[in-house]
Design a protein around this motif. Structure first.
Motif, PDB file in Angstrom:
ATOM      1  N   LEU A 116       0.746  -1.043  -0.012  1.00  0.00           N
ATOM      2  CA  LEU A 116       0.092  -0.025   0.020  1.00  0.00           C
ATOM      3  C   LEU A 116       0.901   1.300  -0.006  1.00  0.00           C
ATOM      4  O   LEU A 116       2.091   1.358   0.184  1.00  0.00           O
ATOM      5  CB  LEU A 116      -0.842  -0.014   1.183  1.00  0.00           C
ATOM      6  N   PRO A 117       0.278   2.546  -0.225  1.00  0.00           N
ATOM      7  CA  PRO A 117       0.939   3.699  -0.213  1.00  0.00           C
ATOM      8  C   PRO A 117       0.681   4.218   1.203  1.00  0.00           C
ATOM      9  O   PRO A 117      -0.378   4.004   1.805  1.00  0.00           O
ATOM     10  CB  PRO A 117       0.230   4.521  -1.250  1.00  0.00           C
ATOM     11  N   ALA A 118       1.791   4.963   1.627  1.00  0.00           N
ATOM     12  CA  ALA A 118       1.821   5.335   3.221  1.00  0.00           C
ATOM     13  C   ALA A 118       2.863   6.636   3.007  1.00  0.00           C
ATOM     14  O   ALA A 118       3.584   6.491   2.314  1.00  0.00           O
ATOM     15  CB  ALA A 118       2.107   4.571   4.228  1.00  0.00           C
ATOM     16  N   LEU A 119       2.480   7.641   4.101  1.00  0.00           N
ATOM     17  CA  LEU A 119       3.695   8.513   4.155  1.00  0.00           C
ATOM     18  C   LEU A 119       3.577   8.832   5.603  1.00  0.00           C
ATOM     19  O   LEU A 119       2.497   8.514   6.626  1.00  0.00           O
ATOM     20  CB  LEU A 119       3.452   9.762   3.443  1.00  0.00           C
ATOM     21  N   ALA A 120       5.039   9.282   6.220  1.00  0.00           N
ATOM     22  CA  ALA A 120       5.070   9.950   7.299  1.00  0.00           C
ATOM     23  C   ALA A 120       5.190  11.363   7.265  1.00  0.00           C
ATOM     24  O   ALA A 120       5.932  11.802   6.406  1.00  0.00           O
ATOM     25  CB  ALA A 120       6.021   9.322   8.161  1.00  0.00           C
ATOM     26  N   LEU A 121       4.656  12.161   8.170  1.00  0.00           N
ATOM     27  CA  LEU A 121       4.869  13.510   8.299  1.00  0.00           C
ATOM     28  C   LEU A 121       4.946  14.097   9.703  1.00  0.00           C
ATOM     29  O   LEU A 121       4.598  13.597  10.699  1.00  0.00           O
ATOM     30  CB  LEU A 121       3.577  14.322   7.536  1.00  0.00           C
ATOM     31  N   PRO A 122       5.821  15.101   9.920  1.00  0.00           N
ATOM     32  CA  PRO A 122       5.939  15.754  11.293  1.00  0.00           C
ATOM     33  C   PRO A 122       4.636  16.269  11.739  1.00  0.00           C
ATOM     34  O   PRO A 122       4.193  16.962  11.087  1.00  0.00           O
ATOM     35  CB  PRO A 122       7.305  16.863  10.948  1.00  0.00           C
ATOM     36  N   ALA A 123       4.530  16.029  13.072  1.00  0.00           N
ATOM     37  CA  ALA A 123       3.292  16.459  13.370  1.00  0.00           C
ATOM     38  C   ALA A 123       3.272  17.104  15.106  1.00  0.00           C
ATOM     39  O   ALA A 123       2.442  17.676  15.692  1.00  0.00           O
ATOM     40  CB  ALA A 123       2.060  15.544  13.650  1.00  0.00           C
ATOM     41  N   GLY A 124       4.651  17.242  15.512  1.00  0.00           N
ATOM     42  CA  GLY A 124       4.703  17.941  16.804  1.00  0.00           C
ATOM     43  C   GLY A 124       6.056  17.456  17.474  1.00  0.00           C
ATOM     44  O   GLY A 124       6.905  16.943  16.712  1.00  0.00           O
ATOM     45  N   LEU A 125       6.301  17.873  18.587  1.00  0.00           N
ATOM     46  CA  LEU A 125       7.701  17.600  19.033  1.00  0.00           C
ATOM     47  C   LEU A 125       7.536  17.164  20.540  1.00  0.00           C
ATOM     48  O   LEU A 125       6.385  17.262  21.219  1.00  0.00           O
ATOM     49  CB  LEU A 125       8.442  19.176  19.306  1.00  0.00           C
TER      50      LEU A 125
END
Length: 492
Positions: A441-450
């Protein structure tokens, strides 16, 4: 603002307006690379090629014939074969190997006018989650805790570190079990693993052929959409390449997800998950709900079998792929003693050329494929894989558009604390990511906080097969709501 800090989208617009040139942009990145030796991100520098490509890009820009990636300086993971440039897969066994051909994915980028700054550090043969199995030594995360150096993740650790430190505008990566998404989460960048077959694997050194997929590592979701559009293609040289048109991913970023259904899998709430990761997940759920999406609890019941299945299938395919490194055709060959035959040459060359992690996986893989154990391990793992894929298929058939999960079970940790101590602990880093590769499957990670120590944390979105456009649109909504703009303090 230094030109190397630009996003692809901003640089593209300024290049097209004539406010900056590709040569100026490239020189800014080359200067940043020279000053960033402490990060050990770039391992083969190609400034002459970069300046030549940048000059050609400027001519295209002046002629008004400029695709979106024209003049954009990139780092290329050392797993991609690059014509006339060393390609080692971070392994001693490929020392001195200079391909006579270009991988399809990099050729697509260069045809679109992109500029290659050099080759990037990685785990040896993409096997690892910390970038510590590399023959070049570990890449270092630009983020750090006091004086402690942190892992940038792996295997695309050099790619993640280079993008986070603004050494390049973006980089290529590959993902076999989380090798773009985990480093992206550790460095505050975006990593996209496309649907299996969306980006050609031809000319990319193979780890596990049914799991590997290449994609972009970028500073923003919009940049990922632009770069993926340039990388993806149908390729007759790759039998697993899908004959499907590549959409305009950037135009899909409408920011409208009203009425979309977001699945929240209960099996991803694992024992011992840090409270900060759980809190971030809840924030992500709230952000998507506020944007008008419907939140749906779902079950992916075979998730708990994903890691064991992956660590049977991955090494099995690796042991098959690594058999070609024998000291005969290319790369390293061990010195032989008088009377040594071909078996001794194989044994000595592989013992010298492969690092401990690669040896470990090759032996596991050979074991599970051997006559007495094939059915007990490999065939059983393949059946589990089919069940994991069916879990996702049923969720999407029930109307789920994307699935939201954490990207990693922790923030980046200090170098030398995990890989060297306990390989199984390192393998657990992939707990949220391997299911996606098993299911294609397609997937992504993105920054969302510290986190409380000021280190980036990421969320993962998993999409329907071939719906990278919808996946990127959901990610753009989450990115805007999270408002992540933190950058590491420059210490290198």
């Amino acid at each position: 603002m230094s030109l190397n800090r630009l996003t692809i989208a901003d640089a593209r617009d300024r290049l097209r307006k004539g406010e900056i040139t590709a040569v100026e942009l490239t020189d800014a990145c080359l200067s940043a690379i020279e000053q960033a030796g402490a990060l050990n991100a770039f391992v083969h520098n190609t400034p002459d090629i970069a300046r030549r490509q940048a000059a050609a890009a400027d001519q295209r820009l002046q002629a008004g014939d400029a695709p979106a990636m024209c003049g954009i300086p990139l780092g290329i993971k050392d797993l991609f074969c690059t014509k006339g440039v060393p390609t080692q897969a971070a392994s001693r066994i490929l020392q001195g190997f200079v391909p006579e051909y270009e991988s399809t994915a990099t050729q697509n980028l260069f045809d679109a006018g992109a500029v290659m700054l050099g080759k990037l550090n990685m785990d040896e043969f993409a096997m690892g989650s910390t970038n510590e199995t590399s023959v070049y030594g570990p890449a270092v995360n630009p983020w750090r805790l006091g004086e402690q150096q942190l892992t940038p993740g792996g295997s695309s650790g050099g790619s993640a570190a280079a993008v986070a430190a603004d050494l390049c505008l973006a980089a290529t990566g590959t993902d076999t079990g989380g090798s773009m998404r985990q480093p992206a989460a550790f460095t505050g960048t975006v990593g996209v693993k496309p649907t299996y077959g969306r980006v050609s694997r031809w000319g990319i050194v193979a780890f596990a052929s049914s799991l590997d997929q290449a994609g972009p590592m970028t500073k923003t979701v919009r940049d990922a959409a632009i770069m993926l559009g340039a990388m993806a293609s149908v390729d007759p040289k790759d039998s697993t390449s899908a004959d499907r048109p590549v959409p305009d991913y950037e135009s899909a970023l409408t920011g409208d997800i009203r009425g979309k259904r977001i699945g929240i899998p209960r099996e991803y709430r694992i024992d011992g998950m840090p409270a900060e990761i759980e809190a971030l997940w809840q924030q992500g759920i709230a952000m998507l709900r506020d944007a008008g999406a419907e939140i749906v609890d779902i079950s992916l019941p075979h998730t708990k079998y994903a890691l064991p299945a992956y660590y049977v299938i991955g090494p099995a395919e690796a042991s098959s792929n690594l058999a070609r490194y024998d000291g005969v055709r290319y790369g390293h060959r061990a010195p032989l003693a008088a009377g040594d035959g071909i078996n001794e040459m194989y044994e000595k060359t592989r013992a010298e050329g492969f690092g401990p992690e690669v040896q470990r996986r090759a032996m596991i893989g050979t074991y599970v494929l051997s006559a007495g154990f094939y059915d007990a391990y490999y065939n059983r793992a393949r059946k589990v894989r089919a069940l994991i894929k069916r879990d996702f298929d049923e969720a999407f058939a029930a109307g789920i558009d994307t699935i939201l999960t954490p990207a990693t079970p922790s923030a980046a940790f200090p170098l030398g604390t995990m890989h060297a101590v306990d390989p199984v602990q390192m393998y657990l880093n992939d707990v949220f990511t391997v299911t996606v590769n098993l299911a294609g499957l397609p997937a992504l990670a993105l920054p969302a906080g510290l986190d409380s120590q000021g280190l980036p944390l990421g969320l993962q979105l998993i999409g329907r097969p071939w719906d990278e456009a919808g996946l990127l649109n959901h990610a753009s909504v989450l990115e805007r709501a999270a408002g992540f703009v933190a950058k590491p303090d420059r210490w290198w």
